[in-house]
Design a protein around this motif. Structure first.
Motif, PDB file in Angstrom:
ATOM      1  N   GLU A 277       0.828  -1.206   0.000  1.00 30.01           N
ATOM      2  CA  GLU A 277       0.000   0.000   0.000  1.00 30.01           C
ATOM      3  C   GLU A 277       0.865   1.260   0.000  1.00 30.01           C
ATOM      4  O   GLU A 277       0.556   2.243  -0.685  1.00 30.01           O
ATOM      5  N   GLN A 278       1.962   1.230   0.735  1.00 28.14           N
ATOM      6  CA  GLN A 278       2.866   2.377   0.809  1.00 28.14           C
ATOM      7  C   GLN A 278       3.445   2.731  -0.561  1.00 28.14           C
ATOM      8  O   GLN A 278       3.538   3.910  -0.926  1.00 28.14           O
ATOM      9  N   PHE A 279       3.824   1.714  -1.335  1.00 28.43           N
ATOM     10  CA  PHE A 279       4.497   1.953  -2.612  1.00 28.43           C
ATOM     11  C   PHE A 279       3.572   1.740  -3.819  1.00 28.43           C
ATOM     12  O   PHE A 279       4.039   1.666  -4.949  1.00 28.43           O
ATOM     13  N   HIS A 280       2.261   1.663  -3.553  1.00 25.60           N
ATOM     14  CA  HIS A 280       1.268   1.542  -4.630  1.00 25.60           C
ATOM     15  C   HIS A 280       1.622   0.383  -5.577  1.00 25.60           C
ATOM     16  O   HIS A 280       1.710   0.548  -6.792  1.00 25.60           O
ATOM     17  N   ILE A 281       1.817  -0.782  -4.984  1.00 25.09           N
ATOM     18  CA  ILE A 281       2.239  -1.959  -5.744  1.00 25.09           C
ATOM     19  C   ILE A 281       1.050  -2.574  -6.491  1.00 25.09           C
ATOM     20  O   ILE A 281      -0.010  -2.825  -5.899  1.00 25.09           O
ATOM     21  N   ARG A 282       1.253  -2.820  -7.757  1.00 29.89           N
ATOM     22  CA  ARG A 282       0.227  -3.478  -8.589  1.00 29.89           C
ATOM     23  C   ARG A 282       0.561  -4.957  -8.798  1.00 29.89           C
ATOM     24  O   ARG A 282      -0.323  -5.771  -8.983  1.00 29.89           O
ATOM     25  N   TRP A 283       1.852  -5.290  -8.753  1.00 31.13           N
ATOM     26  CA  TRP A 283       2.302  -6.654  -9.023  1.00 31.13           C
ATOM     27  C   TRP A 283       3.302  -7.095  -7.942  1.00 31.13           C
ATOM     28  O   TRP A 283       4.303  -6.429  -7.716  1.00 31.13           O
ATOM     29  N   LEU A 284       3.015  -8.206  -7.295  1.00 31.40           N
ATOM     30  CA  LEU A 284       3.967  -8.789  -6.337  1.00 31.40           C
ATOM     31  C   LEU A 284       4.599 -10.001  -7.004  1.00 31.40           C
ATOM     32  O   LEU A 284       3.919 -10.996  -7.289  1.00 31.40           O
ATOM     33  N   VAL A 285       5.899  -9.919  -7.266  1.00 34.19           N
ATOM     34  CA  VAL A 285       6.613 -11.004  -7.935  1.00 34.19           C
ATOM     35  C   VAL A 285       7.431 -11.764  -6.889  1.00 34.19           C
ATOM     36  O   VAL A 285       8.257 -11.174  -6.188  1.00 34.19           O
ATOM     37  N   THR A 286       7.197 -13.057  -6.792  1.00 31.24           N
ATOM     38  CA  THR A 286       7.866 -13.846  -5.761  1.00 31.24           C
ATOM     39  C   THR A 286       8.186 -15.249  -6.253  1.00 31.24           C
ATOM     40  O   THR A 286       7.691 -15.689  -7.286  1.00 31.24           O
ATOM     41  N   LYS A 287       9.013 -15.930  -5.506  1.00 35.05           N
ATOM     42  CA  LYS A 287       9.277 -17.346  -5.736  1.00 35.05           C
ATOM     43  C   LYS A 287       8.406 -18.135  -4.759  1.00 35.05           C
ATOM     44  O   LYS A 287       7.912 -17.585  -3.768  1.00 35.05           O
ATOM     45  N   ASP A 288       8.226 -19.404  -5.032  1.00 36.57           N
ATOM     46  CA  ASP A 288       7.501 -20.263  -4.106  1.00 36.57           C
ATOM     47  C   ASP A 288       8.477 -20.718  -3.033  1.00 36.57           C
ATOM     48  O   ASP A 288       9.059 -21.795  -3.124  1.00 36.57           O
ATOM     49  N   GLY A 289       8.649 -19.866  -2.026  1.00 36.67           N
ATOM     50  CA  GLY A 289       9.582 -20.176  -0.947  1.00 36.67           C
ATOM     51  C   GLY A 289       8.980 -21.023   0.141  1.00 36.67           C
ATOM     52  O   GLY A 289       9.631 -21.273   1.163  1.00 36.67           O
ATOM     53  N   GLY A 290       7.722 -21.464  -0.047  1.00 36.46           N
ATOM     54  CA  GLY A 290       7.086 -22.296   0.962  1.00 36.46           C
ATOM     55  C   GLY A 290       6.806 -21.534   2.247  1.00 36.46           C
ATOM     56  O   GLY A 290       6.972 -20.318   2.327  1.00 36.46           O
ATOM     57  N   ALA A 291       6.406 -22.263   3.274  1.00 38.46           N
ATOM     58  CA  ALA A 291       6.092 -21.645   4.558  1.00 38.46           C
ATOM     59  C   ALA A 291       7.308 -20.952   5.159  1.00 38.46           C
ATOM     60  O   ALA A 291       7.207 -19.871   5.748  1.00 38.46           O
ATOM     61  N   ALA A 292       8.492 -21.575   4.993  1.00 37.96           N
ATOM     62  CA  ALA A 292       9.718 -21.001   5.556  1.00 37.96           C
ATOM     63  C   ALA A 292      10.054 -19.652   4.932  1.00 37.96           C
ATOM     64  O   ALA A 292      10.689 -18.807   5.554  1.00 37.96           O
ATOM     65  N   GLY A 293       9.621 -19.449   3.681  1.00 35.75           N
ATOM     66  CA  GLY A 293       9.886 -18.193   2.986  1.00 35.75           C
ATOM     67  C   GLY A 293       8.749 -17.199   3.081  1.00 35.75           C
ATOM     68  O   GLY A 293       8.774 -16.156   2.422  1.00 35.75           O
ATOM     69  N   GLY A 294       7.730 -17.514   3.892  1.00 32.77           N
ATOM     70  CA  GLY A 294       6.615 -16.585   4.086  1.00 32.77           C
ATOM     71  C   GLY A 294       5.705 -16.447   2.881  1.00 32.77           C
ATOM     72  O   GLY A 294       5.084 -15.408   2.679  1.00 32.77           O
ATOM     73  N   PHE A 295       5.587 -17.527   2.076  1.00 28.21           N
ATOM     74  CA  PHE A 295       4.792 -17.429   0.845  1.00 28.21           C
ATOM     75  C   PHE A 295       3.319 -17.149   1.127  1.00 28.21           C
ATOM     76  O   PHE A 295       2.701 -16.305   0.468  1.00 28.21           O
TER      77      PHE A 295
END
Length: 245
Positions: free
Chosen positions: A188-206
């Motif tokens: 919300e702070q940076f007006h993000i339209r797209w969150l790009v992530t890897k599937d880091g699982g539960a350990a990676g906070g997915f």
């Protein structure tokens, strides 16, 4: 009995402590000082910090009873080198798997960071990149002012952002994993339209990232996890217990 664990991950740290509790002499190899800091000090665990070449990995294995690869699921090259080093040293090799996360139905999935970047370059809106500093160069097709990379708080990561011409005000240098609330606040702070992530699982906070993207009205974009074979933490621990009997 000596076991060498190539780590730098949450599950690698947990396993090394469990092995030490069994009375096993554990050597943990981490690539960075941050990895060493996260590993901490545990009786029975010796930490070796620094990136290793394949021959150096083989030398570290020496007369170890077992080599456990607990590196990140996306560290394909590291796993390839560790496996080759174990074979060269004549040491048994086990790959510790991190459970994958179920992907939300509405997420966009790409085979690589480069493919995701090429698709998003033609879109509008800011990108929160939770893919790591090493992937930044893959997003060269996207104007840097649209990129908000969330990277580790290290000089190496900041240098990678500067090399990619990321505006300093866009750089988010923090150590994760992050809570749902913090993820949502950042988007919300940076007006993000797209969150790009890897599937880091539960350990990676997915799960927290996926839920926050939905709450913030951002599109979740996932880089598909490379296929691999290995064993769960409980299976690896069982194998080690059998070896010391």
């Amino acid at each position: 009995m000596n076991v060498v664990v190539f780590s730098g991950t949450t599950e690698g740290r947990e396993l090394s402590r469990q092995l030490a509790a069994l009375g096993i002499e554990v050597t943990v190899s981490v690539a960075t000082p941050l990895g060493q800091e996260e590993q901490g000090c545990t009786p029975g665990v010796t930490v070796r910090c620094g990136r290793l070449l394949p021959d150096e990995m083989a030398a570290l294995l020496g007369d170890a009873a077992l080599c456990i690869d607990a590196t990140h699921p996306y560290a394909v090259e590291a796993t390839k080198n560790i496996k080759a080093a174990a074979e060269k040293a004549g040491v048994g090799y086990l790959r510790l798997l991190r459970p994958a996360s179920p992907l939300p139905e509405n997420c966009l999935v790409f085979e690589s960071a480069k493919q995701a970047a090429e698709a998003l370059a033609a879109k509008e809106g800011n990108l929160l990149l939770a893919t790591g500093a090493k992937e930044l160069a893959q997003f060269a097709a996207v104007p840097p002012e649209r990129l908000y990379p969330r990277v580790l708080p290290t000089l190496e990561s900041i240098a990678a952002c500067e090399a990619a011409n990321i505006p300093h005000r866009n750089i988010i240098a923090m150590q994760g994993p992050f809570s749902f609330a913090l993820n949502q606040a950042m988007m919300e702070q940076f007006h993000i339209r797209w969150l790009v992530t890897k599937d880091g699982g539960a350990a990676g906070g997915f799960d927290e990232k996926a839920a926050a993207a939905s709450a913030a009205g951002a599109q979740l974009v996932v880089i598909r996890r490379p296929p691999e074979q290995g064993e769960t933490a409980s299976e690896v621990l069982k194998r080690c217990k059998e070896m010391i009997r």
